[in-house]
Motif scaffolding. Structure first.
Motif, PDB file in Angstrom:
ATOM      1  N   PRO A 134      -4.661 -20.912 -31.292  1.00 57.86           N
ATOM      2  CA  PRO A 134      -4.094 -21.606 -30.121  1.00 57.86           C
ATOM      3  C   PRO A 134      -2.572 -21.577 -30.148  1.00 57.86           C
ATOM      4  CG  PRO A 134      -5.818 -22.930 -31.159  1.00 57.86           C
ATOM      5  CD  PRO A 134      -5.545 -21.790 -32.091  1.00 57.86           C
ATOM      6  N   SER A 135      -1.974 -21.478 -28.989  1.00 53.17           N
ATOM      7  CA  SER A 135      -0.523 -21.490 -28.874  1.00 53.17           C
ATOM      8  C   SER A 135       0.012 -22.910 -29.039  1.00 53.17           C
ATOM      9  CB  SER A 135      -0.100 -20.936 -27.508  1.00 53.17           C
ATOM     10  OG  SER A 135       1.287 -21.115 -27.310  1.00 53.17           O
ATOM     11  N   ILE A 136       1.194 -23.011 -29.642  1.00 53.80           N
ATOM     12  CA  ILE A 136       1.843 -24.312 -29.808  1.00 53.80           C
ATOM     13  C   ILE A 136       2.920 -24.526 -28.754  1.00 53.80           C
ATOM     14  CG2 ILE A 136       1.392 -24.423 -32.290  1.00 53.80           C
ATOM     15  CD1 ILE A 136       4.308 -23.518 -32.735  1.00 53.80           C
ATOM     16  N   ALA A 137       2.955 -23.653 -27.731  1.00 51.51           N
ATOM     17  CA  ALA A 137       4.034 -23.677 -26.747  1.00 51.51           C
ATOM     18  C   ALA A 137       4.210 -25.056 -26.113  1.00 51.51           C
ATOM     19  CB  ALA A 137       3.791 -22.621 -25.677  1.00 51.51           C
ATOM     20  N   ARG A 138       3.129 -25.658 -25.664  1.00 54.62           N
ATOM     21  CA  ARG A 138       3.246 -26.931 -24.951  1.00 54.62           C
ATOM     22  C   ARG A 138       3.639 -28.082 -25.885  1.00 54.62           C
ATOM     23  NH1 ARG A 138       1.939 -26.423 -19.812  1.00 54.62           N
ATOM     24  NH2 ARG A 138       0.609 -24.679 -19.161  1.00 54.62           N
ATOM     25  N   LYS A 139       3.528 -27.872 -27.175  1.00 50.27           N
ATOM     26  CA  LYS A 139       3.908 -28.911 -28.128  1.00 50.27           C
ATOM     27  C   LYS A 139       5.394 -28.866 -28.470  1.00 50.27           C
ATOM     28  CE  LYS A 139      -0.603 -29.115 -30.418  1.00 50.27           C
ATOM     29  NZ  LYS A 139      -1.328 -28.975 -31.714  1.00 50.27           N
ATOM     30  N   ILE A 140       6.000 -27.680 -28.364  1.00 51.00           N
ATOM     31  CA  ILE A 140       7.375 -27.560 -28.860  1.00 51.00           C
ATOM     32  C   ILE A 140       8.406 -27.183 -27.799  1.00 51.00           C
ATOM     33  CG2 ILE A 140       6.455 -26.852 -31.104  1.00 51.00           C
ATOM     34  CD1 ILE A 140       7.682 -24.047 -30.503  1.00 51.00           C
ATOM     35  N   LEU A 141       7.988 -26.730 -26.621  1.00 51.62           N
ATOM     36  CA  LEU A 141       8.926 -26.247 -25.622  1.00 51.62           C
ATOM     37  C   LEU A 141       9.211 -27.285 -24.546  1.00 51.62           C
ATOM     38  CD1 LEU A 141       7.612 -22.611 -24.972  1.00 51.62           C
ATOM     39  CD2 LEU A 141       9.322 -23.378 -26.652  1.00 51.62           C
ATOM     40  N   THR A 142      10.446 -27.284 -24.068  1.00 47.54           N
ATOM     41  CA  THR A 142      10.771 -28.057 -22.875  1.00 47.54           C
ATOM     42  C   THR A 142      10.274 -27.285 -21.655  1.00 47.54           C
ATOM     43  OG1 THR A 142      12.920 -26.988 -22.539  1.00 47.54           O
ATOM     44  CG2 THR A 142      12.865 -28.907 -24.019  1.00 47.54           C
ATOM     45  N   ALA A 143      10.331 -27.904 -20.495  1.00 45.23           N
ATOM     46  CA  ALA A 143       9.877 -27.234 -19.274  1.00 45.23           C
ATOM     47  C   ALA A 143      10.686 -25.974 -19.011  1.00 45.23           C
ATOM     48  CB  ALA A 143       9.977 -28.194 -18.087  1.00 45.23           C
ATOM     49  N   ALA A 144      12.003 -26.033 -19.235  1.00 43.79           N
ATOM     50  CA  ALA A 144      12.855 -24.863 -19.007  1.00 43.79           C
ATOM     51  C   ALA A 144      12.515 -23.740 -19.978  1.00 43.79           C
ATOM     52  CB  ALA A 144      14.323 -25.254 -19.130  1.00 43.79           C
ATOM     53  N   GLU A 145      12.260 -24.082 -21.235  1.00 44.08           N
ATOM     54  CA  GLU A 145      11.905 -23.069 -22.230  1.00 44.08           C
ATOM     55  C   GLU A 145      10.547 -22.447 -21.915  1.00 44.08           C
ATOM     56  OE1 GLU A 145      14.180 -25.155 -26.052  1.00 44.08           O
ATOM     57  OE2 GLU A 145      12.087 -25.622 -25.591  1.00 44.08           O
ATOM     58  N   PHE A 146       9.623 -23.277 -21.489  1.00 45.84           N
ATOM     59  CA  PHE A 146       8.294 -22.777 -21.143  1.00 45.84           C
ATOM     60  C   PHE A 146       8.388 -21.804 -19.979  1.00 45.84           C
ATOM     61  CE2 PHE A 146       3.913 -22.875 -19.725  1.00 45.84           C
ATOM     62  CZ  PHE A 146       3.211 -22.979 -20.909  1.00 45.84           C
ATOM     63  N   SER A 147       9.233 -22.116 -19.005  1.00 43.79           N
ATOM     64  CA  SER A 147       9.429 -21.226 -17.860  1.00 43.79           C
ATOM     65  C   SER A 147      10.057 -19.912 -18.300  1.00 43.79           C
ATOM     66  CB  SER A 147      10.306 -21.923 -16.816  1.00 43.79           C
ATOM     67  OG  SER A 147      10.559 -21.074 -15.726  1.00 43.79           O
ATOM     68  N   TRP A 148      11.018 -19.972 -19.217  1.00 42.91           N
ATOM     69  CA  TRP A 148      11.675 -18.756 -19.707  1.00 42.91           C
ATOM     70  C   TRP A 148      10.680 -17.861 -20.426  1.00 42.91           C
ATOM     71  CZ3 TRP A 148      12.518 -16.556 -24.511  1.00 42.91           C
ATOM     72  CH2 TRP A 148      13.493 -15.557 -24.581  1.00 42.91           C
ATOM     73  N   LEU A 149       9.785 -18.460 -21.190  1.00 43.41           N
ATOM     74  CA  LEU A 149       8.824 -17.682 -21.964  1.00 43.41           C
ATOM     75  C   LEU A 149       7.822 -16.962 -21.063  1.00 43.41           C
ATOM     76  CD1 LEU A 149       8.468 -17.387 -25.084  1.00 43.41           C
ATOM     77  CD2 LEU A 149       6.556 -18.978 -24.888  1.00 43.41           C
ATOM     78  N   ALA A 150       7.654 -17.439 -19.851  1.00 45.85           N
ATOM     79  CA  ALA A 150       6.679 -16.844 -18.941  1.00 45.85           C
ATOM     80  C   ALA A 150       7.012 -15.395 -18.577  1.00 45.85           C
ATOM     81  CB  ALA A 150       6.563 -17.687 -17.673  1.00 45.85           C
ATOM     82  N   GLN A 151       8.262 -14.997 -18.748  1.00 44.31           N
ATOM     83  CA  GLN A 151       8.651 -13.621 -18.420  1.00 44.31           C
ATOM     84  C   GLN A 151       7.962 -12.606 -19.339  1.00 44.31           C
ATOM     85  OE1 GLN A 151      12.785 -12.395 -19.679  1.00 44.31           O
ATOM     86  NE2 GLN A 151      12.897 -14.538 -20.408  1.00 44.31           N
ATOM     87  N   PHE A 152       7.377 -13.078 -20.443  1.00 46.47           N
ATOM     88  CA  PHE A 152       6.704 -12.182 -21.386  1.00 46.47           C
ATOM     89  C   PHE A 152       5.180 -12.266 -21.272  1.00 46.47           C
ATOM     90  CE2 PHE A 152      10.711 -13.615 -23.480  1.00 46.47           C
ATOM     91  CZ  PHE A 152      11.400 -12.417 -23.389  1.00 46.47           C
ATOM     92  N   ASP A 153       4.702 -12.762 -20.157  1.00 46.30           N
ATOM     93  CA  ASP A 153       3.257 -12.886 -19.970  1.00 46.30           C
ATOM     94  C   ASP A 153       2.526 -11.550 -20.093  1.00 46.30           C
ATOM     95  OD1 ASP A 153       3.348 -15.601 -19.658  1.00 46.30           O
ATOM     96  OD2 ASP A 153       3.212 -15.586 -17.469  1.00 46.30           O
ATOM     97  N   HIS A 154       3.231 -10.467 -19.834  1.00 48.40           N
ATOM     98  CA  HIS A 154       2.610  -9.136 -19.880  1.00 48.40           C
ATOM     99  C   HIS A 154       2.486  -8.602 -21.305  1.00 48.40           C
ATOM    100  CE1 HIS A 154       6.909  -8.396 -20.106  1.00 48.40           C
ATOM    101  NE2 HIS A 154       6.630  -7.202 -20.620  1.00 48.40           N
ATOM    102  N   ASP A 155       3.148  -9.245 -22.262  1.00 49.23           N
ATOM    103  CA  ASP A 155       3.158  -8.775 -23.656  1.00 49.23           C
ATOM    104  C   ASP A 155       2.877  -9.972 -24.562  1.00 49.23           C
ATOM    105  OD1 ASP A 155       3.683  -7.799 -26.198  1.00 49.23           O
ATOM    106  OD2 ASP A 155       5.431  -6.629 -25.583  1.00 49.23           O
ATOM    107  N   ALA A 156       1.617 -10.226 -24.838  1.00 48.05           N
ATOM    108  CA  ALA A 156       1.220 -11.442 -25.542  1.00 48.05           C
ATOM    109  C   ALA A 156       1.819 -11.541 -26.942  1.00 48.05           C
ATOM    110  CB  ALA A 156      -0.303 -11.518 -25.630  1.00 48.05           C
ATOM    111  N   LEU A 157       1.905 -10.410 -27.656  1.00 48.86           N
ATOM    112  CA  LEU A 157       2.424 -10.461 -29.018  1.00 48.86           C
ATOM    113  C   LEU A 157       3.920 -10.761 -29.015  1.00 48.86           C
ATOM    114  CD1 LEU A 157       1.755 -10.214 -31.992  1.00 48.86           C
ATOM    115  CD2 LEU A 157       2.208  -7.743 -31.845  1.00 48.86           C
ATOM    116  N   HIS A 158       4.657 -10.120 -28.128  1.00 45.88           N
ATOM    117  CA  HIS A 158       6.092 -10.398 -28.050  1.00 45.88           C
ATOM    118  C   HIS A 158       6.335 -11.841 -27.611  1.00 45.88           C
ATOM    119  CE1 HIS A 158      10.342  -9.579 -27.747  1.00 45.88           C
ATOM    120  NE2 HIS A 158      10.361  -9.984 -26.485  1.00 45.88           N
TER     121      HIS A 158
END
Length: 236
Positions: A134-158
């Motif tokens: 499971p991803s820990i994204a929602r536990k450690i990221l702010t809303a702005a960081e979570f939005s920034w990370l979405a740009q890599f939705d096409h590359d799950a490992l990156h």
């Protein structure tokens, strides 16, 4: 820009079975200069798994301090622990240590000017197998960081690696600001802009008025299978 020329050193975590004679290993490290006698005494008081990472961390700190002119006799200077558990170093030096199961790394730098404290964190780079967890994204990221990370939705490992970069940087920042706040800092109290890996923008959302003037700089890089994150702090 707040930045220091920190010296990095690493040491392998000793693979010592629980039934092994730790006294023999610690005595050997003292004789060959990898540990101070007081560090060895502290190591003996720790549980076996914690003892191994402590020994590796102090070996790395000692190796790094050997390159600092601010520590004329590093072999005579033990690195014990502050009341917060950080390495206790000479006043002229700031430093940090981090470790994983097999590797420890330390960073040290002269204290002064715009540098007061350093934070260092080490994380293993993710593999395809890690994507099953499971991803820990929602536990450690702010809303702005979570939005920034979405740009890599096409590359799950990156995307997973960038998530771990956030985690490592926040851990480094926590260590760099802990001497000022002396409390657990929540992940969402630190916000990062990773546009530039060499100059990560750090925004602190701390409620204490007394620490409003803390300034933090950070950067990160990969080193083989590892993510290495560093943070530098100054107040006033």
């Amino acid at each position: 820009m707040l930045r220091a020329s920190a010296i990095l050193a690493r040491a392998a975590v000793p693979d010592v079975p629980d039934h092994a004679n730790w006294d023999e290993l610690l005595d050997e490290r003292v004789v060959n200069g990898q540990l101070h006698p007081l560090e060895a005494a502290l190591a003996r008081s720790l549980p076996s798994p914690r003892r191994a990472t402590f020994v590796a961390g102090r070996t790395a700190i000692r190796s790094a301090m050997a390159s600092l002119s601010e520590v004329p006799s590093p072999g005579d200077t033990p690195s014990l622990r502050t009341h917060r558990g950080a390495p206790l170093l000479p006043d002229a030096v700031t430093g940090s240590v981090t470790h994983k199961r097999t590797l420890a790394m330390a960073a040290v730098a002269p204290r002064g000017g715009t540098l007061q404290h350093i934070g260092l964190d080490l994380e293993a780079r993710p593999t395809a197998r890690d994507l099953e967890r499971p991803s820990i994204a929602r536990k450690i990221l702010t809303a702005a960081e979570f939005s920034w990370l979405a740009q890599f939705d096409h590359d799950a490992l990156h995307q997973r690696e960038q998530l771990l970069v956030h985690f490592a940087l926040k851990e480094a920042v926590y260590k760099a600001i802990d001497p000022f706040v002396e409390r657990y800092v929540r992940f969402t109290e630190v916000e990062l802009d990773l546009t530039n890996a060499d100059d990560v923008r750090v925004t602190l959302h701390l409620p204490e008025p007394a620490v409003a003037d803390i300034r933090v700089a950070a950067h990160w890089h990969t080193d083989g299978d590892w993510i290495v994150a560093m943070a530098y702090s100054h107040a006033g």
